[in-house]
Design a protein around this motif. Structure first.
Motif, PDB file in Angstrom:
ATOM      1  N   VAL A 144     -22.619  13.956  38.149  1.00  0.00           N
ATOM      2  CA  VAL A 144     -22.380  14.782  37.131  1.00  0.00           C
ATOM      3  C   VAL A 144     -21.137  15.582  37.410  1.00  0.00           C
ATOM      4  O   VAL A 144     -20.899  15.781  38.806  1.00  0.00           O
ATOM      5  CB  VAL A 144     -23.228  15.882  36.568  1.00  0.00           C
ATOM      6  CG1 VAL A 144     -23.687  16.517  37.707  1.00  0.00           C
ATOM      7  CG2 VAL A 144     -23.177  16.555  35.334  1.00  0.00           C
ATOM      8  N   SER A 145     -20.074  16.051  36.602  1.00  0.00           N
ATOM      9  CA  SER A 145     -19.162  16.901  37.047  1.00  0.00           C
ATOM     10  C   SER A 145     -19.455  18.299  37.266  1.00  0.00           C
ATOM     11  O   SER A 145     -20.183  18.770  36.397  1.00  0.00           O
ATOM     12  CB  SER A 145     -18.090  16.752  35.529  1.00  0.00           C
ATOM     13  OG  SER A 145     -16.985  17.708  35.743  1.00  0.00           O
TER      14      SER A 145
ATOM     15  N   ARG B 262     -26.696  21.845  29.780  1.00  0.00           N
ATOM     16  CA  ARG B 262     -27.119  21.439  28.844  1.00  0.00           C
ATOM     17  C   ARG B 262     -26.847  19.959  28.738  1.00  0.00           C
ATOM     18  O   ARG B 262     -27.831  19.038  28.682  1.00  0.00           O
ATOM     19  CB  ARG B 262     -26.798  22.005  27.327  1.00  0.00           C
ATOM     20  CG  ARG B 262     -27.405  21.231  26.208  1.00  0.00           C
ATOM     21  CD  ARG B 262     -27.456  21.760  25.096  1.00  0.00           C
ATOM     22  NE  ARG B 262     -28.062  23.018  25.006  1.00  0.00           N
ATOM     23  CZ  ARG B 262     -27.722  24.386  24.628  1.00  0.00           C
ATOM     24  NH1 ARG B 262     -26.414  24.388  24.364  1.00  0.00           N
ATOM     25  NH2 ARG B 262     -28.401  25.170  24.449  1.00  0.00           N
ATOM     26  N   ASP B 263     -25.706  19.639  29.215  1.00  0.00           N
ATOM     27  CA  ASP B 263     -25.319  18.225  29.456  1.00  0.00           C
ATOM     28  C   ASP B 263     -26.176  17.532  30.688  1.00  0.00           C
ATOM     29  O   ASP B 263     -26.431  16.515  30.699  1.00  0.00           O
ATOM     30  CB  ASP B 263     -23.781  17.898  29.454  1.00  0.00           C
ATOM     31  CG  ASP B 263     -23.095  18.062  28.464  1.00  0.00           C
ATOM     32  OD1 ASP B 263     -23.761  18.129  27.340  1.00  0.00           O
ATOM     33  OD2 ASP B 263     -21.762  18.429  28.339  1.00  0.00           O
ATOM     34  N   ALA B 264     -25.927  18.302  31.764  1.00  0.00           N
ATOM     35  CA  ALA B 264     -26.765  18.065  32.732  1.00  0.00           C
ATOM     36  C   ALA B 264     -28.337  17.569  32.742  1.00  0.00           C
ATOM     37  O   ALA B 264     -28.841  16.672  33.084  1.00  0.00           O
ATOM     38  CB  ALA B 264     -26.590  18.799  33.746  1.00  0.00           C
ATOM     39  N   ALA B 265     -28.871  18.600  31.899  1.00  0.00           N
ATOM     40  CA  ALA B 265     -30.115  18.257  31.378  1.00  0.00           C
ATOM     41  C   ALA B 265     -30.386  17.135  30.513  1.00  0.00           C
ATOM     42  O   ALA B 265     -31.476  16.369  30.743  1.00  0.00           O
ATOM     43  CB  ALA B 265     -30.943  19.593  30.427  1.00  0.00           C
ATOM     44  N   LYS B 266     -29.366  16.800  29.866  1.00  0.00           N
ATOM     45  CA  LYS B 266     -29.496  15.627  29.000  1.00  0.00           C
ATOM     46  C   LYS B 266     -29.611  14.376  29.930  1.00  0.00           C
ATOM     47  O   LYS B 266     -30.401  13.272  29.754  1.00  0.00           O
ATOM     48  CB  LYS B 266     -28.395  15.550  27.895  1.00  0.00           C
ATOM     49  CG  LYS B 266     -28.719  16.353  26.832  1.00  0.00           C
ATOM     50  CD  LYS B 266     -27.489  16.319  25.889  1.00  0.00           C
ATOM     51  CE  LYS B 266     -27.713  17.394  24.760  1.00  0.00           C
ATOM     52  NZ  LYS B 266     -26.366  17.457  23.862  1.00  0.00           N
ATOM     53  N   VAL B 267     -28.688  14.244  30.935  1.00  0.00           N
ATOM     54  CA  VAL B 267     -28.259  12.996  31.945  1.00  0.00           C
ATOM     55  C   VAL B 267     -29.540  13.063  32.593  1.00  0.00           C
ATOM     56  O   VAL B 267     -30.137  11.882  32.906  1.00  0.00           O
ATOM     57  CB  VAL B 267     -27.285  13.344  32.635  1.00  0.00           C
ATOM     58  CG1 VAL B 267     -27.420  12.166  33.755  1.00  0.00           C
ATOM     59  CG2 VAL B 267     -25.974  13.417  31.910  1.00  0.00           C
ATOM     60  N   MET B 268     -30.357  14.320  33.129  1.00  0.00           N
ATOM     61  CA  MET B 268     -31.653  14.125  33.913  1.00  0.00           C
ATOM     62  C   MET B 268     -32.711  13.773  33.152  1.00  0.00           C
ATOM     63  O   MET B 268     -33.631  12.863  33.689  1.00  0.00           O
ATOM     64  CB  MET B 268     -31.751  15.659  34.288  1.00  0.00           C
ATOM     65  CG  MET B 268     -30.789  15.973  35.516  1.00  0.00           C
ATOM     66  SD  MET B 268     -31.194  17.561  36.084  1.00  0.00           S
ATOM     67  CE  MET B 268     -31.148  17.294  37.809  1.00  0.00           C
TER      68      MET B 268
ATOM     69  N   ARG C 289     -34.036  13.994  39.104  1.00  0.00           N
ATOM     70  CA  ARG C 289     -34.418  15.394  39.411  1.00  0.00           C
ATOM     71  C   ARG C 289     -33.490  15.750  40.310  1.00  0.00           C
ATOM     72  O   ARG C 289     -33.320  16.998  40.474  1.00  0.00           O
ATOM     73  CB  ARG C 289     -35.917  15.414  40.182  1.00  0.00           C
ATOM     74  CG  ARG C 289     -37.070  15.006  39.300  1.00  0.00           C
ATOM     75  CD  ARG C 289     -38.442  15.126  40.144  1.00  0.00           C
ATOM     76  NE  ARG C 289     -38.587  14.325  41.213  1.00  0.00           N
ATOM     77  CZ  ARG C 289     -38.945  14.829  42.568  1.00  0.00           C
ATOM     78  NH1 ARG C 289     -39.787  15.865  42.642  1.00  0.00           N
ATOM     79  NH2 ARG C 289     -39.115  13.890  43.334  1.00  0.00           N
ATOM     80  N   HIS C 290     -32.513  14.929  40.456  1.00  0.00           N
ATOM     81  CA  HIS C 290     -31.174  15.404  41.310  1.00  0.00           C
ATOM     82  C   HIS C 290     -29.866  14.780  40.927  1.00  0.00           C
ATOM     83  O   HIS C 290     -30.082  13.571  40.325  1.00  0.00           O
ATOM     84  CB  HIS C 290     -31.237  15.137  42.672  1.00  0.00           C
ATOM     85  CG  HIS C 290     -32.680  15.671  43.312  1.00  0.00           C
ATOM     86  ND1 HIS C 290     -33.788  14.894  43.483  1.00  0.00           N
ATOM     87  CD2 HIS C 290     -32.952  16.579  43.944  1.00  0.00           C
ATOM     88  CE1 HIS C 290     -34.826  15.547  43.930  1.00  0.00           C
ATOM     89  NE2 HIS C 290     -34.326  16.656  44.305  1.00  0.00           N
ATOM     90  N   LEU C 291     -28.917  15.397  40.844  1.00  0.00           N
ATOM     91  CA  LEU C 291     -27.707  14.801  40.419  1.00  0.00           C
ATOM     92  C   LEU C 291     -26.473  14.998  41.588  1.00  0.00           C
ATOM     93  O   LEU C 291     -26.320  16.570  41.733  1.00  0.00           O
ATOM     94  CB  LEU C 291     -27.300  15.164  39.070  1.00  0.00           C
ATOM     95  CG  LEU C 291     -27.853  14.595  37.755  1.00  0.00           C
ATOM     96  CD1 LEU C 291     -27.282  15.141  36.749  1.00  0.00           C
ATOM     97  CD2 LEU C 291     -27.711  13.217  37.905  1.00  0.00           C
ATOM     98  N   PRO C 292     -25.817  14.442  42.101  1.00  0.00           N
ATOM     99  CA  PRO C 292     -24.693  14.768  42.863  1.00  0.00           C
ATOM    100  C   PRO C 292     -23.463  15.254  41.905  1.00  0.00           C
ATOM    101  O   PRO C 292     -23.333  14.971  40.688  1.00  0.00           O
ATOM    102  CB  PRO C 292     -24.162  13.430  43.435  1.00  0.00           C
ATOM    103  CG  PRO C 292     -25.323  12.401  43.341  1.00  0.00           C
ATOM    104  CD  PRO C 292     -26.083  12.925  42.225  1.00  0.00           C
TER     105      PRO C 292
ATOM    106  N   ILE D 202     -25.071  19.391  44.775  1.00  0.00           N
ATOM    107  CA  ILE D 202     -25.966  18.765  44.166  1.00  0.00           C
ATOM    108  C   ILE D 202     -26.743  19.849  43.276  1.00  0.00           C
ATOM    109  O   ILE D 202     -26.692  20.948  43.708  1.00  0.00           O
ATOM    110  CB  ILE D 202     -26.999  18.110  45.121  1.00  0.00           C
ATOM    111  CG1 ILE D 202     -28.014  17.109  44.626  1.00  0.00           C
ATOM    112  CG2 ILE D 202     -27.455  19.316  46.155  1.00  0.00           C
ATOM    113  CD1 ILE D 202     -28.694  16.387  45.546  1.00  0.00           C
ATOM    114  N   VAL D 203     -27.238  19.230  42.114  1.00  0.00           N
ATOM    115  CA  VAL D 203     -27.850  20.235  41.344  1.00  0.00           C
ATOM    116  C   VAL D 203     -29.369  19.350  41.036  1.00  0.00           C
ATOM    117  O   VAL D 203     -29.586  18.211  40.947  1.00  0.00           O
ATOM    118  CB  VAL D 203     -27.401  20.273  39.703  1.00  0.00           C
ATOM    119  CG1 VAL D 203     -27.133  18.960  39.179  1.00  0.00           C
ATOM    120  CG2 VAL D 203     -27.900  21.290  39.014  1.00  0.00           C
TER     121      VAL D 203
END
Length: 151
Positions: free
Chosen positions: A93-94, A100-106, A112-115, A125-126
């Motif tokens: 993720v950027s 909200r966009d990160a939540a949609k991707v997850m 549970r983790h996104l670089p 990392i989030v």
């Protein structure tokens, strides 16, 4: 009297950069899984990003769930290399993406983790806890106080 929240939309959630964990702990794909577990414990991390030594770009991710499944299968973490267990080509993720966009991707990918990627490459990392906390804060706080209209 009009409801102020109906006239003013709720503020958009923070960006991923506002809630991510920098610096991110990374590991080499050729390390043993036991080394990853040790690093997770020392860094209080639930996931590590696997990077290519030369470029520093994420090529995989290994999580505590991956390690617990390995152990539950009766395998020795000292005998397994990270590249054998990691999830290759992780979704990223950027840093400028909204929470909200990160939540949609997850949610759509069941991650549970996104670089987190920024201009210099990997910047953090989030995790799902960061995203949930930010979304809850946005709901609880509502619109900023200066948007309320005088009666």
């Amino acid at each position: 009297m009009a409801d102020a929240s109906a006239q003013h939309p709720a503020p958009s959630p923070a960006t991923v950069a506002d809630v991510m964990h920098p610096p991110v702990t990374t590991v080499n794909q050729n390390d043993h899984v036991a080394a990853a577990a040790y690093l997770m414990k020392r860094a209080h991390a639930t996931a590590l990003i696997v990077t290519q030594a030369q470029a520093g770009e994420p090529i995989g991710i290994i999580t505590e769930a991956d390690i617990s499944h390995l152990v539950a299968d009766g395998k020795n973490p000292n005998d397994v290399r990270i590249y054998q267990l990691m999830t290759a080509r992780p979704t990223v993720v950027s840093a400028t993406a909204s929470i909200r966009d990160a939540a949609k991707v997850m949610t759509s990918g069941r991650f549970r983790h996104l670089p987190v990627m920024g201009d210099p490459g990997l910047v953090g990392i989030v995790d799902i806890t960061d995203v949930c906390r930010a979304l809850l804060e946005a709901v609880v706080s509502g619109p900023p106080a200066d948007t309320a209209q005088a009666e």
